[in-house]
Design an enzyme around this catalytic site. Structure first.
Site, PDB file in Angstrom:
ATOM      1  N   ASP A   7      -2.091  11.709  -0.326  1.00 33.62           N
ATOM      2  CA  ASP A   7      -1.482  10.506   0.569  1.00 33.62           C
ATOM      3  C   ASP A   7      -1.527  11.416   1.903  1.00 33.62           C
ATOM      4  O   ASP A   7      -0.397  12.119   2.248  1.00 33.62           O
ATOM      5  CB  ASP A   7       0.026  10.324   0.214  1.00 33.62           C
ATOM      6  N   GLU A  68      -5.753   8.956  -0.406  1.00 29.49           N
ATOM      7  CA  GLU A  68      -5.704   7.424   0.083  1.00 29.49           C
ATOM      8  C   GLU A  68      -6.515   7.106   1.557  1.00 29.49           C
ATOM      9  O   GLU A  68      -6.616   8.032   2.388  1.00 29.49           O
ATOM     10  CB  GLU A  68      -4.186   7.230   0.427  1.00 29.49           C
ATOM     11  N   ASP A 141       5.965   9.662   0.232  1.00 29.55           N
ATOM     12  CA  ASP A 141       4.473  10.446   0.273  1.00 29.55           C
ATOM     13  C   ASP A 141       4.166  10.951  -1.264  1.00 29.55           C
ATOM     14  O   ASP A 141       2.916  10.967  -1.342  1.00 29.55           O
ATOM     15  CB  ASP A 141       4.566  11.547   1.369  1.00 29.55           C
TER      16      ASP A 141
END
Length: 193
Positions: A7, A68, A141
């Site tokens: 992330d 991501e 996160d």
């Protein structure tokens, strides 16, 4: 297959590592957040994120890195830092010959909850449930990084490398992709392209 999910972020970059076994059985391996000090210069912050990502990649030797996909936000500085961190993750993986995949937050939510608009708490609960965790992964996160790794295990079609992408698709996904390509070619012929 070991999957390292990322992330991306310039201050906090979530890293989650899972193992995808037979019959899509998923196991938790590791979760962490690589941090950089917002008070230091941007080049040193990027170096801190890169070094942290390299350490995780070398420690866990993943078969794939799932990141991501950066999406547009109103805060340009946030988007820029996120994109830079995503690029560092791609670079660290590419330098080691590890296939990279990008998945959107919506794709991740859909793969994990069946709802592309799932709330964050729903995602955290499903991540914990899928991986057999007794507590919800924190911070956000870290949970998002695990979600991206899980998404790739369940929907590997986001792989960036052409030949690698094909080998990770299910038979149904390959048929769908072939049908889509065939339809696109037919439309191109009709339009005189």
């Amino acid at each position: 297959m070991i999957i390292l999910g990322v992330d991306p972020g310039l201050t906090r970059c979530g890293v989650g590592v899972i193992e995808a076994g037979a019959y899509r059985r998923l196991s938790f391996i590791h979760v962490d957040v690589v941090r950089s000090d917002p008070k230091t210069s941007q080049d040193l912050r990027l170096l801190a994120i890169y070094n942290g990502l390299v350490e995780k990649i070398e420690r866990f030797a993943p078969d794939a890195v799932s990141i991501e996909r950066v999406f547009a936000q109103e805060n340009r500085n946030t988007v820029l830092g996120t994109a830079q961190a995503a690029g560092l993750a791609m670079l660290a993986a590419a330098q080691r010959g590890i296939p990279v995949a990008l998945h959107t937050p919506t794709e991740s939510k859909l793969a994990i909850t069946g709802n592309g608009k799932a709330e964050k708490i729903q995602m955290e609960r499903m991540v914990a449930r899928i991986l057999g965790l007794n507590t919800l992964p924190k911070p956000a996160d870290a949970a998002d990084a695990l979600a991206i790794a899980i998404c790739h295990a369940l929907r590997p079609a986001g792989a960036l490398q052409g030949g690698e992408r094909e080998q990770h698709l299910t038979a149904a996904q390959r048929q769908w992709a072939q049908a889509s390509q065939k339809a696109a070619r037919r439309q191109g012929v009709r339009r005189g392209m």
